[in-house]
Motif scaffolding. Structure first.
Motif, PDB file in Angstrom:
ATOM      1  N   VAL A   1      28.106 -12.513 -23.863  1.00  0.00           N
ATOM      2  CA  VAL A   1      29.558 -12.229 -24.247  1.00  0.00           C
ATOM      3  C   VAL A   1      29.212 -11.129 -25.626  1.00  0.00           C
ATOM      4  O   VAL A   1      28.141 -10.978 -26.035  1.00  0.00           O
ATOM      5  N   LEU A   2      30.564 -10.281 -25.402  1.00  0.00           N
ATOM      6  CA  LEU A   2      30.482  -9.594 -26.953  1.00  0.00           C
ATOM      7  C   LEU A   2      31.023 -10.195 -27.782  1.00  0.00           C
ATOM      8  O   LEU A   2      32.045 -10.896 -27.953  1.00  0.00           O
ATOM      9  N   TYR A   3      30.552 -10.031 -29.143  1.00  0.00           N
ATOM     10  CA  TYR A   3      30.897 -10.456 -30.337  1.00  0.00           C
ATOM     11  C   TYR A   3      31.487  -9.677 -31.312  1.00  0.00           C
ATOM     12  O   TYR A   3      30.746  -8.554 -31.662  1.00  0.00           O
ATOM     13  N   GLN A   4      32.811  -9.636 -31.716  1.00  0.00           N
ATOM     14  CA  GLN A   4      33.663  -8.784 -32.769  1.00  0.00           C
ATOM     15  C   GLN A   4      33.774  -9.506 -34.030  1.00  0.00           C
ATOM     16  O   GLN A   4      34.764 -10.261 -34.142  1.00  0.00           O
ATOM     17  N   GLU A   5      32.750  -9.401 -34.808  1.00  0.00           N
ATOM     18  CA  GLU A   5      32.666 -10.448 -35.982  1.00  0.00           C
ATOM     19  C   GLU A   5      33.961 -10.242 -37.003  1.00  0.00           C
ATOM     20  O   GLU A   5      34.272 -11.243 -37.429  1.00  0.00           O
ATOM     21  N   GLU A   6      34.358  -9.157 -37.027  1.00  0.00           N
ATOM     22  CA  GLU A   6      35.634  -9.013 -37.704  1.00  0.00           C
ATOM     23  C   GLU A   6      36.991  -9.812 -37.481  1.00  0.00           C
ATOM     24  O   GLU A   6      37.845  -9.906 -38.106  1.00  0.00           O
ATOM     25  N   GLU A   7      36.951 -10.343 -36.266  1.00  0.00           N
ATOM     26  CA  GLU A   7      37.834 -11.195 -35.720  1.00  0.00           C
ATOM     27  C   GLU A   7      37.622 -12.469 -35.711  1.00  0.00           C
ATOM     28  O   GLU A   7      38.548 -13.345 -35.518  1.00  0.00           O
ATOM     29  N   CYS A   8      36.588 -13.040 -36.293  1.00  0.00           N
ATOM     30  CA  CYS A   8      36.248 -14.367 -36.363  1.00  0.00           C
ATOM     31  C   CYS A   8      36.883 -15.061 -37.533  1.00  0.00           C
ATOM     32  O   CYS A   8      36.919 -14.383 -38.620  1.00  0.00           O
ATOM     33  N   ILE A   9      37.532 -16.318 -37.313  1.00  0.00           N
ATOM     34  CA  ILE A   9      38.151 -16.991 -38.312  1.00  0.00           C
ATOM     35  C   ILE A   9      37.355 -18.249 -38.748  1.00  0.00           C
ATOM     36  O   ILE A   9      37.920 -18.992 -39.291  1.00  0.00           O
ATOM     37  N   GLY A  10      35.982 -18.692 -38.054  1.00  0.00           N
ATOM     38  CA  GLY A  10      35.549 -19.696 -38.345  1.00  0.00           C
ATOM     39  C   GLY A  10      36.120 -20.944 -37.859  1.00  0.00           C
ATOM     40  O   GLY A  10      35.782 -21.865 -38.613  1.00  0.00           O
ATOM     41  N   CYS A  11      36.759 -20.777 -36.872  1.00  0.00           N
ATOM     42  CA  CYS A  11      37.260 -22.268 -36.486  1.00  0.00           C
ATOM     43  C   CYS A  11      36.202 -23.041 -35.746  1.00  0.00           C
ATOM     44  O   CYS A  11      36.584 -24.539 -35.764  1.00  0.00           O
TER      45      CYS A  11
ATOM     46  N   MET B   1      27.707 -21.611 -36.697  1.00  0.00           N
ATOM     47  CA  MET B   1      28.091 -21.031 -38.133  1.00  0.00           C
ATOM     48  C   MET B   1      27.398 -21.139 -38.936  1.00  0.00           C
ATOM     49  O   MET B   1      26.547 -21.921 -39.322  1.00  0.00           O
ATOM     50  N   VAL B   2      27.543 -19.853 -39.628  1.00  0.00           N
ATOM     51  CA  VAL B   2      26.956 -19.519 -41.058  1.00  0.00           C
ATOM     52  C   VAL B   2      27.800 -18.965 -42.072  1.00  0.00           C
ATOM     53  O   VAL B   2      28.494 -18.060 -41.585  1.00  0.00           O
ATOM     54  N   ASP B   3      28.328 -19.532 -43.079  1.00  0.00           N
ATOM     55  CA  ASP B   3      29.183 -19.197 -44.082  1.00  0.00           C
ATOM     56  C   ASP B   3      30.672 -18.930 -43.138  1.00  0.00           C
ATOM     57  O   ASP B   3      31.194 -17.735 -43.668  1.00  0.00           O
ATOM     58  N   LYS B   4      31.021 -19.709 -42.678  1.00  0.00           N
ATOM     59  CA  LYS B   4      32.405 -19.726 -41.597  1.00  0.00           C
ATOM     60  C   LYS B   4      32.606 -18.667 -40.864  1.00  0.00           C
ATOM     61  O   LYS B   4      33.662 -18.053 -40.538  1.00  0.00           O
TER      62      LYS B   4
END
Length: 423
Positions: free
Chosen positions: A335-345, A359-362
């Motif tokens: 899959v493609l990962y867009q880090e700026e959209e991650c909310i650490g849920c 998960m690392v630092d949320k």
């Protein structure tokens, strides 16, 4: 604004959203309310030669609804004297067609067609799964029903009988004839082709699924009366309905009217993309009232406008066209990962059975070497931080931008488009 009108078998629908036959259109008053609520056409409750037996009509279950209201509880004489006339007036005032639904055996359709045709712009023949003799309801309230309706008489039991009935109905009434099919499994396409060869003008797919059952665990008894069994409708039906529409769109040249599980504008869009020309709504109308038809139509219009489509017709069958360009997913495509959209849920981490996300630092860290490309994390992600690439004959495409990405790579800054832009 997108054009929502639909041309269907010589009829003009103001929108692709209409009622599905059921208690939501149980009489002339409810049909008038449907027209005033924005329906693109009117479809009546199924009428047969005898009124339906009095049972516990419907009960909500998780993801849908069970009902055992087999057809209209009103006698056909009342429909002819009162309800069809009121529905005809409402349809004329709204400038929309009136489709009259009848069932279920050859003899009943032969008796009903001449009586109801003068009110109709089109007829809809409803097929249902026929219960075996051992399943037939035996309580006193349904004894007349059981005596008058043998399973072998039902059109869903005999393609040859169905063909004969379609031809007969077309001779009796020179109107567009729709056939509403149940979920028939592998034989669905064969039945639809038989309908087409017999002269049917459109297919409605699908009827409620059943028989099904639910138990009240406190009372230790079925939630429905009669034999306790009923038909499943509502959101749980949508994946089955979509598969049927998709199969039919590739097998017959007739227009298809989708039905089963539409509760949001996006559901209607899915059915249209699967090959439906229009969509029927029943269970959601029972739950939310007759204004749902206009609300869904407005939602479809907004969806089309936001994406630059000029009309409903622009998306009819679009999913079938795109499907022809896809290839089987036979190897791991991370899959493609867009880090700026991650909310650490952490939903993705909990769902990943391959330990490809942690998960690392949320923030999620993504290991493309461990990713199998199953897509479960994508469906769980609430922010579209994770996206599933589209595997086509021309390569692996980004689902948002439609540009090529390097297959077999993943992670923030590691999946690279052929244009050189990092995503």
């Amino acid at each position: 604004m997108a054009d929502l009108s639909v041309e269907l078998c010589g009829l003009t629908l103001r929108t692709p959203i209409m009622p599905g036959s059921g208690p939501n259109v149980a009489d002339g008053t409810l049909l008038r309310a449907a027209a005033e609520g924005g329906a693109g056409a009117l479809v009546t409750h199924t009428v047969s030669t005898l009124p339906a037996p009095a049972l516990t009509p419907y009960r909500e279950v998780r993801g849908g609804m069970l009902n055992n209201q087999l057809w209209s509880a009103h006698p056909v004489e009342r429909w002819i004297d009162r309800d069809y006339g009121e529905a005809r007036e409402a349809a004329h005032a709204a400038g929309i067609p009136l489709i009259i639904n009848i069932g279920y055996t050859t003899a009943e359709i032969a008796a009903l067609t001449p009586k109801v045709a003068r009110f109709a712009d089109a007829l809809e023949i409803s097929l249902h799964y026929a219960r075996t003799s051992g399943d037939l309801m035996t309580d006193p309230a349904t004894a007349a029903y059981a005596a008058a309706h043998q399973p072998a008489d039902y059109l869903s039991r005999s393609p040859a009988m169905l063909v004969e009935t379609i031809r007969m109905a077309k001779r009796l009434a020179p109107l567009p004839l729709f056939v509403k099919l149940p979920i028939l499994g592998n034989e669905l396409v064969a039945i639809a082709r038989a309908c087409e060869e017999a002269g049917a003008d459109a297919i409605v797919a699908v009827n409620a699924f059943g028989p099904c059952m639910s138990i009240d665990i406190e009372a230790a008894e079925p939630v429905l009366t009669g034999d306790g069994m009923g038909w499943l409708s509502g959101q749980a039906l949508k994946p089955l309905a979509l598969r049927c529409i998709f199969d039919l769109a590739r097998a017959v040249s007739l227009p298809i009217i989708g039905c089963g599980g539409v509760s949001r504008p996006e559901d209607a869009v899915e059915m249209l993309m699967a090959g439906a020309s229009a969509v029927q709504v029943c269970t959601t109308a029972l739950q939310r009232g007759p204004r749902i038809y206009g609300s869904l139509a407005s939602g479809v219009e907004a969806w089309l406008d936001q994406r630059g489509y000029a009309s409903v017709q622009d998306i009819v069958g679009l999913g079938v066209q795109r499907w022809r360009t896809l290839v089987a997913h036979r190897q791991s495509v991370p899959v493609l990962y867009q880090e700026e959209e991650c909310i650490g849920c952490k939903l993705c981490e909990r769902s990943c059975h391959y330990d490809a996300i942690y998960m690392v630092d949320k923030l999620a860290e993504f290991n493309p070497e461990r990713c199998f490309g199953c897509g479960l994390c994508v469906t769980r992600c609430p922010t579209d931080a994770l996206l599933m690439p589209q595997v086509t004959h021309s390569g692996v495409l980004h689902p948002l931008f439609g540009t090529s990405v390097e297959a077999g790579r993943g992670g923030a800054g590691h999946v690279v488009e052929t244009t050189g832009r990092q995503v």
